[in-house]
Design a protein around this motif. Structure first.
Motif, mmCIF file in Angstrom:
data_model
loop_
_atom_site.group_PDB
_atom_site.id
_atom_site.type_symbol
_atom_site.label_atom_id
_atom_site.label_comp_id
_atom_site.label_asym_id
_atom_site.label_seq_id
_atom_site.Cartn_x
_atom_site.Cartn_y
_atom_site.Cartn_z
ATOM 1 N N LYS A 64 0.773 -1.012 0.014
ATOM 2 C CA LYS A 64 -0.030 -0.373 0.034
ATOM 3 C C LYS A 64 0.980 1.127 0.079
ATOM 4 O O LYS A 64 1.656 1.278 0.847
ATOM 5 C CB LYS A 64 -0.811 0.017 1.184
ATOM 6 N N ILE A 65 0.850 2.233 -0.899
ATOM 7 C CA ILE A 65 1.622 3.348 -1.145
ATOM 8 C C ILE A 65 0.853 4.629 -0.918
ATOM 9 O O ILE A 65 1.390 5.710 -0.694
ATOM 10 C CB ILE A 65 2.338 3.287 -2.347
ATOM 11 N N LEU A 66 -0.573 4.615 -1.127
ATOM 12 C CA LEU A 66 -1.244 5.877 -1.152
ATOM 13 C C LEU A 66 -2.652 5.466 -0.748
ATOM 14 O O LEU A 66 -3.419 4.411 -0.913
ATOM 15 C CB LEU A 66 -1.356 6.422 -2.387
ATOM 16 N N SER A 67 -3.371 6.476 -0.223
ATOM 17 C CA SER A 67 -4.861 6.387 -0.068
ATOM 18 C C SER A 67 -5.366 7.695 -0.548
ATOM 19 O O SER A 67 -4.628 8.989 -0.473
ATOM 20 C CB SER A 67 -5.263 6.114 1.349
ATOM 21 N N THR A 68 -6.736 7.891 -1.227
ATOM 22 C CA THR A 68 -7.161 9.061 -1.485
ATOM 23 C C THR A 68 -8.626 9.438 -1.063
ATOM 24 O O THR A 68 -9.382 8.265 -0.958
ATOM 25 C CB THR A 68 -7.237 9.126 -3.073
ATOM 26 N N ASN A 69 -8.993 10.485 -1.000
ATOM 27 C CA ASN A 69 -10.348 10.768 -0.343
ATOM 28 C C ASN A 69 -10.709 11.963 -0.903
ATOM 29 O O ASN A 69 -11.655 12.630 -0.146
ATOM 30 C CB ASN A 69 -10.604 10.691 1.076
ATOM 31 N N ASN A 70 -10.429 12.519 -1.985
ATOM 32 C CA ASN A 70 -10.589 14.152 -2.444
ATOM 33 C C ASN A 70 -10.399 13.775 -3.943
ATOM 34 O O ASN A 70 -9.254 14.069 -4.366
ATOM 35 C CB ASN A 70 -9.907 15.182 -1.776
ATOM 36 N N MET A 71 -11.583 13.948 -4.991
ATOM 37 C CA MET A 71 -11.229 13.698 -6.463
ATOM 38 C C MET A 71 -10.793 15.035 -7.122
ATOM 39 O O MET A 71 -10.124 15.266 -8.045
ATOM 40 C CB MET A 71 -12.582 13.342 -7.076
ATOM 41 N N PHE A 72 -10.513 16.167 -6.269
ATOM 42 C CA PHE A 72 -10.278 17.485 -6.751
ATOM 43 C C PHE A 72 -8.580 17.636 -6.345
ATOM 44 O O PHE A 72 -8.113 18.633 -6.620
ATOM 45 C CB PHE A 72 -10.754 18.733 -5.854
ATOM 46 N N ARG A 73 -8.200 16.652 -5.762
ATOM 47 C CA ARG A 73 -6.733 16.863 -5.356
ATOM 48 C C ARG A 73 -5.690 15.941 -6.310
ATOM 49 O O ARG A 73 -6.050 15.135 -6.763
ATOM 50 C CB ARG A 73 -6.492 16.673 -3.805
ATOM 51 N N LYS A 74 -4.387 16.470 -6.275
ATOM 52 C CA LYS A 74 -3.272 15.469 -6.774
ATOM 53 C C LYS A 74 -2.783 14.899 -5.733
ATOM 54 O O LYS A 74 -2.425 15.409 -4.614
ATOM 55 C CB LYS A 74 -2.371 16.639 -7.415
ATOM 56 N N TYR A 75 -2.635 13.535 -6.067
ATOM 57 C CA TYR A 75 -1.774 12.737 -5.084
ATOM 58 C C TYR A 75 -0.476 12.102 -5.666
ATOM 59 O O TYR A 75 -0.447 11.806 -6.604
ATOM 60 C CB TYR A 75 -2.810 11.621 -4.498
ATOM 61 N N GLU A 76 0.557 12.374 -4.665
ATOM 62 C CA GLU A 76 1.679 11.732 -5.086
ATOM 63 C C GLU A 76 2.299 10.721 -4.103
ATOM 64 O O GLU A 76 2.113 11.484 -2.997
ATOM 65 C CB GLU A 76 2.756 12.667 -5.865
ATOM 66 N N THR A 77 3.318 9.865 -4.301
ATOM 67 C CA THR A 77 4.053 9.169 -3.415
ATOM 68 C C THR A 77 5.534 9.822 -3.059
ATOM 69 O O THR A 77 5.851 10.605 -3.788
ATOM 70 C CB THR A 77 4.408 7.711 -3.896
ATOM 71 N N GLU A 78 6.046 9.313 -1.910
ATOM 72 C CA GLU A 78 7.370 9.364 -1.753
ATOM 73 C C GLU A 78 8.054 8.664 -2.883
ATOM 74 O O GLU A 78 7.516 7.864 -3.808
ATOM 75 C CB GLU A 78 7.999 9.222 -0.519
ATOM 76 N N ASP A 79 9.500 8.713 -2.902
ATOM 77 C CA ASP A 79 10.454 7.782 -3.787
ATOM 78 C C ASP A 79 9.696 6.297 -3.926
ATOM 79 O O ASP A 79 9.887 5.683 -2.610
ATOM 80 C CB ASP A 79 11.563 8.080 -3.388
ATOM 81 N N ILE A 80 9.244 5.655 -4.918
ATOM 82 C CA ILE A 80 9.165 4.300 -4.720
ATOM 83 C C ILE A 80 10.133 3.453 -5.401
ATOM 84 O O ILE A 80 9.642 2.203 -5.941
ATOM 85 C CB ILE A 80 7.631 4.103 -5.307
ATOM 86 N N LYS A 81 11.363 3.786 -5.609
ATOM 87 C CA LYS A 81 12.308 3.050 -6.236
ATOM 88 C C LYS A 81 12.604 1.632 -5.723
ATOM 89 O O LYS A 81 12.561 0.622 -6.461
ATOM 90 C CB LYS A 81 13.622 3.893 -6.477
ATOM 91 N N ASP A 82 12.358 1.447 -4.568
ATOM 92 C CA ASP A 82 12.755 0.447 -3.717
ATOM 93 C C ASP A 82 11.537 -0.584 -4.010
ATOM 94 O O ASP A 82 11.660 -2.054 -3.614
ATOM 95 C CB ASP A 82 12.836 0.374 -2.334
ATOM 96 N N ILE A 83 10.336 -0.329 -4.181
ATOM 97 C CA ILE A 83 9.422 -1.067 -4.690
ATOM 98 C C ILE A 83 9.094 -1.555 -6.048
ATOM 99 O O ILE A 83 8.577 -2.528 -6.552
ATOM 100 C CB ILE A 83 7.866 -0.454 -4.116
ATOM 101 N N LEU A 84 9.673 -0.665 -6.981
ATOM 102 C CA LEU A 84 9.434 -0.972 -8.260
ATOM 103 C C LEU A 84 10.524 -1.975 -8.960
ATOM 104 O O LEU A 84 11.520 -2.202 -8.157
ATOM 105 C CB LEU A 84 9.822 0.182 -9.189
ATOM 106 N N LYS A 85 10.100 -2.726 -10.162
ATOM 107 C CA LYS A 85 11.033 -3.658 -10.688
ATOM 108 C C LYS A 85 11.090 -3.448 -11.870
ATOM 109 O O LYS A 85 10.073 -2.704 -12.688
ATOM 110 C CB LYS A 85 10.792 -4.987 -10.138
ATOM 111 N N PRO A 86 12.138 -3.744 -12.989
ATOM 112 C CA PRO A 86 12.291 -3.573 -14.448
ATOM 113 C C PRO A 86 10.948 -4.068 -14.891
ATOM 114 O O PRO A 86 10.367 -3.529 -15.857
ATOM 115 C CB PRO A 86 13.396 -4.069 -14.685
ATOM 116 N N GLU A 87 10.370 -5.000 -14.581
ATOM 117 C CA GLU A 87 9.271 -5.777 -15.473
ATOM 118 C C GLU A 87 8.102 -6.314 -14.600
ATOM 119 O O GLU A 87 8.481 -6.816 -13.324
ATOM 120 C CB GLU A 87 9.853 -7.165 -16.398
ATOM 121 N N GLY A 88 6.891 -6.265 -15.019
ATOM 122 C CA GLY A 88 5.725 -7.053 -14.177
ATOM 123 C C GLY A 88 5.297 -6.195 -12.916
ATOM 124 O O GLY A 88 4.864 -7.062 -11.989
ATOM 125 N N ASN A 89 5.432 -4.992 -12.967
ATOM 126 C CA ASN A 89 4.970 -4.028 -11.729
ATOM 127 C C ASN A 89 3.434 -4.272 -11.931
ATOM 128 O O ASN A 89 2.857 -4.045 -12.989
ATOM 129 C CB ASN A 89 5.143 -2.684 -11.948
#
Length: 848
Positions: free
Chosen positions: A92-117
């Protein structure tokens, strides 16, 4: 660098893949486009489609990405509708509760992988959100707005998605804006802030760049390019900065080219480019187009009240335009093309302002840029409308962030004229039964939001933004909500109060920011949602596509007051549009004739969010109603009109009072006609320059014979109105009132204008069947239509059954034997295939 994640996703419900869905998209777009549900707008399918929205859904996407050492990776959702939990590779990296807002994460490099995300967005049903809410003790809410599902205020979601008195109850859910991973190698520009200081014919432009720095030794370049192509550059070195920082510069602009609203001047735009560089390579870039202008609202004391005039570069502007609602219930269908179609409609009708109403959403950059380019001022509501809101700490922080994000973005646009806190909530707390009865704690919540927190946020963004606590308002504090000599007014006694159109003429509102009248859409639009058996305005299907209670009955009541009973369903649709056009014209003409006392008229509403009977002047499919063609005329910067002043009593009316008996006796004793008419010509001139011309006012019979006539000269200073010499019709005009009409013909600056009015109600006129001849030719890419008639033909509509064309004018009165020329631009496919569309005409006489 952005790695876009739009496109094909999976739509999942109860752990089962239902279909692929294109993002931006939603549950309804996915289900409908894949054939899993029928068109939600067809017949009464709204009710069936709504059942699908009681479920929870998951949107899922698998993607690959090239990972670079030293880069950060930020996942950005520009818009999620609405309550969701977001997972990347089962974390789990985010939760949202407002359609009027922009949401972004911190750095997710450690969660990403080159293939099959695997990216999954689990969205809870809005019905779960509103039904599970529990009010704090002493803050119980009972009020439900007309046409709106109970509990809509408990989610930060477009209020009208829960229904309104013109829209369906289809609270869709999905990912309605872009999704991407932002790769940050050295840093990025988070935001750009601009402020202008105008003094002694010069402008100082302050530019602030908010930065996210991930490496040292960067350069920040600010480049300002004038509309004529001349560029100025300022460079800044970024060394040993904090990760989050702000750098600012100022440009001094001599001989600035000022931005003006439509009709007052040009709309030159300066290009501001901010580049973040590393070793002379651009690592991030943001670009804005800036209009140099001052805008405020003049509230100086005048007469016995206050002014309320939007003032641009020191010039008071009479606002002419309408209120804007979301253009669709399914938001992924709202695109740059629909924006262009709507703004084209606004410029066609000579708007200089649009009010973005508080029950929808904050406009996108594309929409705002179109307003800038076309000189259309923006009256921006915050997204609160008509409901009672409960404020706790979490809600407050959520909406404060929402307002800061959106107004900070919008504030860079030249079009922004003012920000209003909400729609009709201050008025509701003062006047509405069932609303004003809520607790003092909720009343204090209102004041905290709209008169304490939001003004402070907006003042911190820019002290130059004019903030207005509510619309309508007299300045806040629940005072004098119905007072006409200050602030803005929503006037609904015409329509909801079922009083005659002429009631507008008894009022001089400082600013009429809402007023309106309903009509049915064109028969072509009705056929998209109704079968032949449904074509009765009181059928279940027609009433499903009418969300204002008892509104179809109101239309019939006004029809009975104004026109003869139409002969068939299609004639009824046409007549309803004539009534709407006449109602709006009556109001706007009066408001413009009182420029200075009144400084704006924004009717409700320009557009629809589905095919429906409503107050719109342009229907869901972009078809112009009669009111929109009338708006082109009554919002013309130069608008000549005639006013018929009537004195006396109607001899055909039953005597219902001693006063009427006394009036009849007095007129009979003096040998006067029962009614006398004075005709007065006016010009409303909303241009900077003076105008002058001639007029001829004639009383003609249905065969174009002139019975009485008066000619004269008329002139009007810039930004004013004036009246010419009136004249009184002969006494026997009353005897001919059902056989004649009054024609005002004005020639001003080489252009000819008409204003046509009857002496008797339209339903009493003895119209004769006119032989209206229609001929067409093609000139380059335009269809040229020539109309002629042998008799008076009122409200003559040009119809193209097979294609949707926008005519240069329509619903016109043919009041002489002279030809009238109308044009329409032809689509390329018609030109490429040498298609000459069939054109026919109808008029009022053809409806009975």
């Amino acid at each position: 660098m952005k790695h876009l994640l739009n496109g094909s996703w999976e739509l999942i419900c109860d752990d089962k893949k239902l279909t692929d869905v294109t993002i931006p998209g939603s549950v309804l777009s996915g289900l409908y486009n894949s054939g899993l549900i029928e068109d939600p707008f067809y017949r009464t399918n709204e009710y069936i489609a709504r059942r699908e929205l009681y479920k929870d859904y998951t949107f899922a996407k698998t993607f690959d990405i090239e990972l670079n050492k030293g880069s950060e990776y930020i996942l950005v959702f520009e818009g999620v509708d609405t309550d969701s939990d977001i997972y990347l590779n089962n974390q789990k990296i985010l939760s949202t509760n407002n359609m009027f807002r922009k949401y972004e994460t911190e750095d997710i490099k450690d969660i990403l992988k080159p293939e099959g995300n695997k990216l999954t967005v689990k969205i809870r049903s809005p019905f779960s959100g509103i039904s599970s809410h529990e009010n704090a003790p002493g803050k119980e809410i009972n009020y439900v707005s007309t046409g709106v599902l109970p509990g809509a205020q408990y989610m930060r979601k477009a209020g009208s998605s829960f229904g309104w008195d013109w829209g369906p109850e289809l609270p869709d859910m999905g990912i309605h804006k872009n999704v991407y991973i932002e790769e940050v190698s050295s840093g990025r520009i988070l935001d750009i802030e601009t402020r202008q200081t105008h003094s002694d014919g010069k402008v100082n432009l302050f530019v602030g760049a908010y930065l996210d720095i991930t490496s040292n030794d960067l350069n920040l370049n600010f480049t300002l390019t004038t509309p004529s192509g001349e560029s100025f550059e300022i460079k800044e070195d970024i060394v040993n900065e904090d990760k989050y920082s702000m750098r600012s510069v100022s440009f001094d602009i001599n001989d600035p080219m000022l931005w003006w609203p439509r009709g007052y001047g040009e709309q030159p735009l300066y290009t501001l480019k901010v580049e973040l560089k590393k070793d002379n390579e651009t690592v991030d870039l943001k670009e804005l187009r800036i209009g140099l202008r001052t805008i405020t609202v003049n509230r100086d004391k005048i007469d016995d009240g206050e002014n309320f005039a939007v003032t641009v570069n020191g010039v008071s502007v009479f606002l002419m335009g309408a209120n804007y609602i979301p253009e669709d219930v399914i938001y992924s269908r709202i695109t740059i093309d629909t924006y262009k179609r709507l703004i084209d409609a606004a410029t066609f009708a000579n708007y200089n302002c649009l009010r973005v109403w508080g029950g929808g959403y904050y406009p996108d950059e594309e929409f705002l840029s179109l307003l800038d380019e076309n000189g259309i001022l923006l009256w921006q509501d915050l997204m609160f409308a008509c409901l009672v809101y409960e404020v706790d700490d979490a809600f407050l922080e959520n909406v404060k962030t929402e307002v800061d994000e959106n107004i900070r973005r919008i504030s860079n646009h030249a079009c922004l004229a003012l920000v209003a806190g909400n729609n009709e909530m201050e008025y509701a707390w003062s006047e509405w039964d069932g609303y004003r009865d809520h607790s003092e704690a909720l009343r204090q919540d209102y004041l905290r939001l709209f008169e304490e927190e939001f003004p402070k946020i907006i003042g911190d963004i820019s002290p130059d933004i004019f903030y207005w606590p509510s619309s309508p308002s007299k300045g806040g504090g629940f005072k004098d909500s119905q007072k006409e000599n200050a602030g803005d007014t929503h006037y609904w006694v015409v329509w909801h109060g079922e009083v005659p159109f002429s009631e507008y003429e008894n009022h001089k509102f400082r600013m009429c920011s809402e007023f309106g009248f309903q009509s049915f859409p064109d028969i072509k639009t009705v056929r998209t949602y109704a079968e032949d058996d449904d074509m009765n305005i009181f059928s279940p299907v027609m009433e499903c596509h009418q969300k204002n209670p008892s509104a179809n009955g109101k239309i019939m009541k006004y029809l009975a007051d104004t026109f003869k009973n139409p002969k068939d369903f299609e004639s009824l649709l046409y007549i309803s549009q004539l009534m709407q056009a006449l109602a709006l014209k009556t109001g706007v003409d009066h408001f413009r004739r009182n420029r200075g006392d009144c400084m704006g008229a924004l009717y409700w509403q320009i557009n629809d969010n589905w095919p429906v009977a409503s107050w719109s002047s342009v229907d869901y499919y972009g078809r112009y109603k009669a009111a929109h063609y009338y708006a082109k005329r009554f919002y013309n910067p130069i608008s000549p009109t005639i006013v018929i002043k009537r004195e006396g009593y109607d001899i055909d009316s039953p005597i219902t009072s001693f006063e009427q008996m006394s009036a009849e006796a007095a007129f009979a004793k003096e040998g006067k006609a029962p009614v006398t008419y004075e005709v007065v010509p006016y010009i409303a001139n909303e241009t900077i320059d003076s105008v002058s011309g001639s007029y001829e006012i004639s009383v003609i019979d249905m065969n174009f014979n002139t019975l009485y006539s008066s000619k004269g000269e008329i002139n009007a200073s810039g930004l004013s109105y004036c009246l010419g010499d009136g004249f009184t019709l002969p006494d026997d005009a009353y005897d001919h009132r059902r056989y004649v009409i009054v024609v005002g013909k004005f020639v001003i600056g080489g252009a000819t204008y008409y204003d046509v009015k009857p002496l008797a109600p339209y339903k009493e006129l003895y119209l004769e069947s006119a032989d209206v001849k229609v001929s067409t030719t093609i000139d380059n890419d335009e269809l040229v239509i020539t109309l002629s008639s042998d008799k008076v033909s009122l409200f003559t509509e040009i119809i193209c059954d097979d294609y949707d064309l926008i005519f240069s004018d329509n619903y016109i009165d043919l009041v002489s034997s002279e030809d009238r020329i109308i044009t329409a631009k032809l689509p390329e496919e018609m030109l490429d295939n040498n298609i000459i569309p069939g054109i026919r005409a109808r008029s009022l006489k053809d409806t009975y």
